[in-house]
Design an enzyme around this catalytic site. Structure first.
Site, short mmCIF file in Angstrom:
data_model
loop_
_atom_site.label_atom_id
_atom_site.label_comp_id
_atom_site.label_asym_id
_atom_site.label_seq_id
_atom_site.Cartn_x
_atom_site.Cartn_y
_atom_site.Cartn_z
CD GLU A 1 -2.79 -1.34 0.11
OE1 GLU A 1 -3.16 -0.31 -0.49
OE2 GLU A 1 -3.16 -2.48 -0.21
CD GLU B 1 -4.74 4.64 2.87
OE1 GLU B 1 -5.01 3.78 2.01
OE2 GLU B 1 -5.04 5.85 2.74
CD GLU C 1 -8.34 0.74 -2.04
OE1 GLU C 1 -7.14 0.38 -2.05
OE2 GLU C 1 -8.72 1.89 -2.27
#
Length: 133
Positions: free
Chosen positions: A36, A77, A84
């Site tokens: 990420e 996040e 995701e």
């Protein structure tokens, strides 16, 4: 033995459960750092902002609020990245609900960033310009 309706993957408790939970958490951090880019950028910024909070904040409460905002961005996040990853695991094809889930996660990150900037600016203005809100 699992009780009816319970998941066989859930642990029962105790020190072994705590050790496993810590291991899973570290695996999550490792995955976030590896996969990420947004998390890596926000973590780099956090490493600068957290020490800066001790200089900007005038008291323990302000320092903690500044740090809390930065940590909030990291937490949101991580949750967005989890959404995701789950969406991508379900299907790499375009699906309106999976797209919506990703967009909602992204919106949550944006709100946490806006709140963090607003908090830092408010405390900074209050400290250096003498304005009290």
């Amino acid at each position: 033995m699992a009780t009816p309706g319970s998941s066989p993957y859930k642990s029962t408790g105790g020190i072994r459960r705590l050790a496993k939970a810590m291991r899973y958490s570290f695996q999550g951090f490792k995955a976030a750092l590896k996969y990420e880019a947004a998390f890596r950028h926000e973590l780099a910024l956090a490493m600068l902002l957290i020490p800066a909070a001790f200089f900007l904040g005038r008291n323990a409460l302000e320092v903690m609020v500044l740090i809390l905002c930065v940590v909030l961005v990291l937490v949101v996040e991580l949750l967005n990245s989890a959404i995701e990853a789950l969406a991508d695991a379900l299907s790499v094809e375009i699906h309106p609900l999976l797209g919506r889930a990703k967009d909602l996660g992204s919106a949550a990150v944006m709100l946490s960033l806006i709140f963090t900037v607003a908090t830092w600016v408010t405390i900074g203005v209050s400290r250096y310009l003498g304005h009290h809100f």
